[in-house]
Write a protein that holds these residues in place. Sequence first.
Motif, mmCIF file in Angstrom:
data_model
loop_
_atom_site.group_PDB
_atom_site.id
_atom_site.type_symbol
_atom_site.label_atom_id
_atom_site.label_comp_id
_atom_site.label_asym_id
_atom_site.label_seq_id
_atom_site.Cartn_x
_atom_site.Cartn_y
_atom_site.Cartn_z
ATOM 1 N N VAL A 30 -47.982 4.278 33.726
ATOM 2 C CA VAL A 30 -47.929 4.710 32.154
ATOM 3 C C VAL A 30 -48.675 3.799 31.495
ATOM 4 O O VAL A 30 -48.829 2.612 31.769
ATOM 5 C CB VAL A 30 -46.523 4.645 31.773
ATOM 6 C CG1 VAL A 30 -45.479 5.782 32.365
ATOM 7 C CG2 VAL A 30 -45.674 3.235 32.092
ATOM 8 N N ARG A 31 -49.215 4.380 30.457
ATOM 9 C CA ARG A 31 -50.110 3.611 29.557
ATOM 10 C C ARG A 31 -49.228 3.370 28.414
ATOM 11 O O ARG A 31 -48.624 4.169 27.779
ATOM 12 C CB ARG A 31 -51.252 4.310 29.331
ATOM 13 C CG ARG A 31 -52.423 3.375 28.410
ATOM 14 C CD ARG A 31 -53.746 4.099 28.447
ATOM 15 N NE ARG A 31 -53.612 5.105 27.055
ATOM 16 C CZ ARG A 31 -53.561 6.309 27.336
ATOM 17 N NH1 ARG A 31 -54.167 7.025 28.420
ATOM 18 N NH2 ARG A 31 -53.794 7.367 26.231
ATOM 19 N N LEU B 123 -45.123 5.775 25.380
ATOM 20 C CA LEU B 123 -45.786 5.625 26.771
ATOM 21 C C LEU B 123 -46.269 7.081 26.903
ATOM 22 O O LEU B 123 -45.852 8.010 26.743
ATOM 23 C CB LEU B 123 -44.560 5.412 27.601
ATOM 24 C CG LEU B 123 -43.772 4.230 27.310
ATOM 25 C CD1 LEU B 123 -42.254 3.905 28.187
ATOM 26 C CD2 LEU B 123 -44.568 2.779 27.343
ATOM 27 N N LEU B 124 -47.564 7.033 27.893
ATOM 28 C CA LEU B 124 -48.055 8.094 28.127
ATOM 29 C C LEU B 124 -48.361 8.154 29.645
ATOM 30 O O LEU B 124 -48.713 7.444 30.207
ATOM 31 C CB LEU B 124 -49.694 8.066 27.273
ATOM 32 C CG LEU B 124 -49.654 8.176 26.014
ATOM 33 C CD1 LEU B 124 -50.897 7.934 25.262
ATOM 34 C CD2 LEU B 124 -48.941 9.043 25.173
ATOM 35 N N ASP B 125 -48.186 9.477 30.214
ATOM 36 C CA ASP B 125 -48.544 9.938 31.353
ATOM 37 C C ASP B 125 -50.092 9.738 31.630
ATOM 38 O O ASP B 125 -50.850 9.764 30.525
ATOM 39 C CB ASP B 125 -48.068 11.192 31.796
ATOM 40 C CG ASP B 125 -46.501 10.710 32.419
ATOM 41 O OD1 ASP B 125 -46.272 9.956 33.046
ATOM 42 O OD2 ASP B 125 -45.926 11.771 32.190
ATOM 43 N N THR B 126 -50.533 10.075 32.906
ATOM 44 C CA THR B 126 -52.053 9.887 33.126
ATOM 45 C C THR B 126 -52.767 11.075 32.589
ATOM 46 O O THR B 126 -54.034 11.181 32.223
ATOM 47 C CB THR B 126 -52.055 9.981 34.920
ATOM 48 O OG1 THR B 126 -51.418 11.183 35.253
ATOM 49 C CG2 THR B 126 -51.762 8.609 35.394
ATOM 50 N N ASP B 127 -51.949 12.243 32.125
ATOM 51 C CA ASP B 127 -52.544 13.220 31.499
ATOM 52 C C ASP B 127 -52.493 13.273 29.997
ATOM 53 O O ASP B 127 -52.895 14.080 29.054
ATOM 54 C CB ASP B 127 -51.925 14.682 31.650
ATOM 55 C CG ASP B 127 -50.447 14.701 31.439
ATOM 56 O OD1 ASP B 127 -50.058 13.956 30.686
ATOM 57 O OD2 ASP B 127 -49.783 15.701 31.748
ATOM 58 N N GLU C 76 -40.928 9.849 28.680
ATOM 59 C CA GLU C 76 -39.949 8.797 28.690
ATOM 60 C C GLU C 76 -39.946 8.094 30.065
ATOM 61 O O GLU C 76 -40.369 8.500 31.071
ATOM 62 C CB GLU C 76 -38.602 9.681 28.576
ATOM 63 C CG GLU C 76 -38.579 10.327 27.194
ATOM 64 C CD GLU C 76 -38.186 9.433 26.038
ATOM 65 O OE1 GLU C 76 -37.560 8.332 26.260
ATOM 66 O OE2 GLU C 76 -38.959 9.822 25.064
ATOM 67 N N LEU C 77 -39.097 7.050 30.023
ATOM 68 C CA LEU C 77 -39.339 6.162 31.334
ATOM 69 C C LEU C 77 -37.599 5.572 31.607
ATOM 70 O O LEU C 77 -37.212 5.145 30.668
ATOM 71 C CB LEU C 77 -39.892 4.914 31.049
ATOM 72 C CG LEU C 77 -40.421 4.164 32.380
ATOM 73 C CD1 LEU C 77 -41.067 4.977 33.446
ATOM 74 C CD2 LEU C 77 -41.202 2.943 31.896
ATOM 75 N N ASP C 78 -37.329 6.080 32.609
ATOM 76 C CA ASP C 78 -36.213 5.484 33.347
ATOM 77 C C ASP C 78 -36.207 4.246 34.129
ATOM 78 O O ASP C 78 -36.679 4.544 35.372
ATOM 79 C CB ASP C 78 -35.448 6.562 34.036
ATOM 80 C CG ASP C 78 -33.887 6.289 34.424
ATOM 81 O OD1 ASP C 78 -33.652 5.167 34.280
ATOM 82 O OD2 ASP C 78 -33.364 7.219 35.012
ATOM 83 N N LEU C 79 -36.233 3.157 33.541
ATOM 84 C CA LEU C 79 -36.748 2.069 34.569
ATOM 85 C C LEU C 79 -35.876 1.947 35.766
ATOM 86 O O LEU C 79 -36.117 1.249 36.708
ATOM 87 C CB LEU C 79 -36.626 0.708 33.474
ATOM 88 C CG LEU C 79 -37.489 -0.252 34.108
ATOM 89 C CD1 LEU C 79 -38.957 0.053 34.122
ATOM 90 C CD2 LEU C 79 -37.167 -1.451 33.166
ATOM 91 N N LEU D 148 -41.774 -4.666 26.722
ATOM 92 C CA LEU D 148 -41.011 -5.561 27.470
ATOM 93 C C LEU D 148 -39.569 -5.874 26.727
ATOM 94 O O LEU D 148 -38.498 -6.046 27.570
ATOM 95 C CB LEU D 148 -41.665 -7.061 27.600
ATOM 96 C CG LEU D 148 -42.764 -6.998 28.474
ATOM 97 C CD1 LEU D 148 -43.581 -8.373 28.412
ATOM 98 C CD2 LEU D 148 -42.676 -6.530 29.926
ATOM 99 N N LYS D 149 -39.709 -5.700 25.320
ATOM 100 C CA LYS D 149 -38.343 -6.057 24.842
ATOM 101 C C LYS D 149 -37.424 -4.742 24.847
ATOM 102 O O LYS D 149 -36.280 -4.588 24.605
ATOM 103 C CB LYS D 149 -38.561 -6.129 23.268
ATOM 104 C CG LYS D 149 -39.162 -7.526 23.115
ATOM 105 C CD LYS D 149 -39.426 -7.930 21.510
ATOM 106 C CE LYS D 149 -39.386 -9.414 21.191
ATOM 107 N NZ LYS D 149 -39.351 -9.674 19.916
ATOM 108 N N LYS D 150 -38.042 -3.499 25.174
ATOM 109 C CA LYS D 150 -37.408 -2.271 25.230
ATOM 110 C C LYS D 150 -36.365 -1.833 26.269
ATOM 111 O O LYS D 150 -35.567 -0.995 26.118
ATOM 112 C CB LYS D 150 -38.519 -1.115 25.259
ATOM 113 C CG LYS D 150 -38.137 0.340 25.132
ATOM 114 C CD LYS D 150 -39.088 1.262 25.230
ATOM 115 C CE LYS D 150 -38.960 2.569 24.960
ATOM 116 N NZ LYS D 150 -39.100 3.528 24.095
ATOM 117 N N PHE D 151 -36.687 -2.772 27.392
ATOM 118 C CA PHE D 151 -35.826 -2.594 28.675
ATOM 119 C C PHE D 151 -35.094 -3.423 29.065
ATOM 120 O O PHE D 151 -35.378 -4.872 28.834
ATOM 121 C CB PHE D 151 -36.918 -2.322 29.722
ATOM 122 C CG PHE D 151 -37.604 -0.636 29.569
ATOM 123 C CD1 PHE D 151 -37.212 0.375 29.860
ATOM 124 C CD2 PHE D 151 -38.966 -0.782 28.932
ATOM 125 C CE1 PHE D 151 -37.712 1.508 29.497
ATOM 126 C CE2 PHE D 151 -39.742 0.196 28.824
ATOM 127 C CZ PHE D 151 -38.913 1.639 29.002
#
Length: 175
Positions: free
Chosen positions: A33-34, A66-70, A75-78, A103-106
């Motif tokens: 993710v970017r 957060l962006l996928d490769t496309d 969304e990201l489930d850590l 970093l603060k988000k998770f």
Amino acid sequence: MGNLLVAYYSWSNGNTKKIAEKLADALNADKIVRIETVTPYSGSYDDVVKQGKSEVENGFIPEIKLLDTDNSETELDLAQYDTIAIGTPTWWYTCAPAVAGFLKKFNWNGKTISPFQTHGGWMGSVFSDIRNFCNGAEMCLPKSIQFDSSGGDKQLTADLDVDLWIKEISQLLNK
């Protein structure tokens, strides 16, 4: 060590992106993710450097996406990832404000993180700052990759050094 996530922020010449993609490709990462700011930086290189300095000095954390490769928002489930490689350019001796926001988000408890930084000769306190943001995580195999100091894209750290770091992460993941 389980599933691998590669997350990175890259701005001017794509130096951090280059390393993140090389790592993700070599290790067949489960996800890449970017990290992007919701409000993009604009103006000349010098304008953004000045803004970045001000943000770092004032502890400003921009809103991120957060962006996928496309390039679609994701969304990201850590919880799905045991090992996270986190890439950042060095902005005024620390991680880019967008990475600080990530970093603060998770919640990092129980995660293994392998941070990497790109820089023009000033490593600063990026790794200790990332460690401080990621309470509860085990930090291993940090890597610093130097590019030319003019903000350009000429990599000064040998490709072999980067390849050896990737091999160490591969061994960590038992892939």
